[in-house]
Design an enzyme around this catalytic site. Structure first.
Site, PDB file in Angstrom:
ATOM      1  N   ASP A  37      -7.938  -5.212  -0.219  1.00  0.00           N
ATOM      2  CA  ASP A  37      -8.401  -6.106  -1.287  1.00  0.00           C
ATOM      3  C   ASP A  37      -8.061  -7.571  -1.060  1.00  0.00           C
ATOM      4  O   ASP A  37      -8.531  -8.426  -1.800  1.00  0.00           O
ATOM      5  CB  ASP A  37      -7.787  -5.662  -2.628  1.00  0.00           C
ATOM      6  N   HIS A  61       0.865  -1.200   0.000  1.00  0.00           N
ATOM      7  CA  HIS A  61       0.000   0.000   0.000  1.00  0.00           C
ATOM      8  C   HIS A  61       0.890   1.235   0.000  1.00  0.00           C
ATOM      9  O   HIS A  61       1.925   1.259   0.653  1.00  0.00           O
ATOM     10  CB  HIS A  61      -0.909   0.019   1.237  1.00  0.00           C
TER      11      HIS A  61
END
Ligand code: SDX
Length: 392
Positions: A328, A271
């Protein structure tokens, strides 16, 4: 103007705006919507309450909340002509392409010249898109399955009715499952906003030209589609499925992910902001266990996911680069448990992110931000003379 231009690929070190909507602390794994922690909101609020909070800045009173629900229901009818656009899509069309186009088509039914300074105009646009988008999501799924389209049952709650529109049997029978309703409500809250991510920045920059809200949302949907962004939830399931068919050989995929010559990345990991853990991933992982457990689903994919996570968290390559599971990584496992097809996972992400996009678009316009128009450093040819084609 002769000033110094610094290039910042991917805007890793560039702030695009000031915003009062969402706060992230990547080191501490903190996520707050208008000051409220994601943990509290995911546990105690429902999705439309969170949508109201993000867009208008405060949690709604009971009266405001009831009016919001009713106004959204009143706006959930989609012009029959939109069905003709849906009919025109081949069944093989990816649902993100369908939903992006249908959202753009809705601009025909919502003046793009909405006066953002008018609370009433803005409110009307907000309830219009929050009313119609879930219908488009359900219809996109039903169309792919060759099943009839309808509006479900408007005596149901917002999330309940989304599930009914998606999963009602052709003869109308449908049994509500509160586990699925609660799981979807929580997933939508967890996806609702995330400050200046790729798709939100897209919505902002498109809106900065004073393009309408729905046109800006349509652009955001396209940005979200990419596998490095919202498309990752579909890519994660495809990756886990590939590992499952490869005798669960997670080591092989870990090696591929570390091989610089291999474009493969471990989907659902890493991320830009969270360099510790993604608080949403923690909540979703726990929810995945609960939902599949409550539904009595033994999904080998969940075990592969947990095995992969364990390996990555102990692997120096991943630890050195602070690569942790992101939002996700586990969400697709719940969607799959709910019976949602893999190619609809990113559409579900868009359904959750809608209020965040709307809130960010509105803030950008209310703050009268200038049109987004970055500069560049030119690295092409210096001036040269034209050569006639017979001399080239
Ligand atoms: C979302 O921004 C948001 O907030 C997004 C989001 C939201 O709510 O809106 O949180 C939703 O998009 C989550 C991310 C979903 N995407 C994926 O899961 C795809 C896999 N992840 C990677 O593509 C990547 O981690 C990104 C895109 C998420 C972040 O990319 P960055 O910040 O540009 O990091 P990078 O590509 O510069 O990587 C840094 C290093 C590199 O290695 P080195 O060159 O330093 O040796 O880490 C490596 C990368 O090769 N790396 C990975 C990896 N992610 C980064 N290596 C293997 N697998 C990965 N997943």
């Amino acid at each position: 103007t002769g000033g110094v231009i610094t290039i910042d690929p991917g805007y890793k070190n560039t702030g695009s705006c000031e915003s009062a909507i969402t706060f992230l602390d990547g080191e501490k794994g903190i996520l707050r919507y208008r000051g409220y922690s994601i943990e509290e909101l995911a546990e105690k609020a429902d999705f439309l309450e969170v949508a109201y909070l993000l867009i208008f800045g405060e949690l709604p009173t009971k009266e405001q909340n009831d009016k919001f629900h009713n106004d959204i229901k009143a706006e959930s009818i989609v012009d029959e002509d939109v069905k003709k656009i849906l009919d025109a899509f081949p069944k093989a069309a990816h649902p993100m392409g369908v939903i992006s186009s249908l959202t753009s088509a809705l601009t025909a039914f919502n003046p793009s010249s909405v006066n953002v300074d008018s609370e009433e105009d803005m409110y009307k646009s907000v309830v219009r898109i929050l009313g119609k988008f879930p219908v488009l999501v359900a219809w996109t799924l039903r169309k792919k399955q060759g099943l009839p389209l309808d509006y479900g049952d408007d005596s149901l709650g917002y999330v309940e009715n989304i599930l009914k529109m998606m999963f009602r049997k052709p003869h109308g029978e449908y049994t509500q499952n509160q586990i699925l309703v609660d799981a979807l409500d929580k997933l939508l809250i967890l996806h609702a906003d995330h400050e200046q991510n790729c798709s939100t920045s897209t919505v902002r920059i498109v809106g900065s030209s004073h393009a309408g809200l729905f046109a800006s949302l349509s652009a955001g949907i396209s940005a979200l589609w990419g596998p490095l962004h919202g498309g990752a939830n579909q890519a994660v399931l495809e990756m886990l499925e590939a590992i499952r068919q490869d005798d669960g050989d997670t080591k092989k995929y870990m090696a591929k992910a570390k091989d610089k010559s291999d474009p493969f990345r471990l989907m659902g990991f890493g991320h830009r902001v969270y360099k510790n853990f993604d608080p949403r991933a923690r909540i979703i992982k726990k929810a995945a266990d609960e939902v599949l457990g409550d539904l009595g689903i033994e999904d080998p994919i969940l075990d592969i996911a947990k095995g992969l996570e364990k390996e990555a968290l102990e692997d120096p390559y991943f630890v050195d680069r602070k690569l942790y599971p992101n939002v996700d990584f586990y969400s697709g496992i719940i969607y799959r448990g709910m019976g949602i097809p893999t190619d609809m996972f990113t559409v579900m992400f868009a359904l959750g992110r809608l209020p965040g996009w709307i809130a960010q678009w509105r803030e950008m316009r209310l703050r009268k931000e200038p049109i987004g128009r970055p500069r560049q450093v030119y690295i092409g040819e210096t001036e040269r003379k034209f050569i006639p084609i017979n001399k080239r």
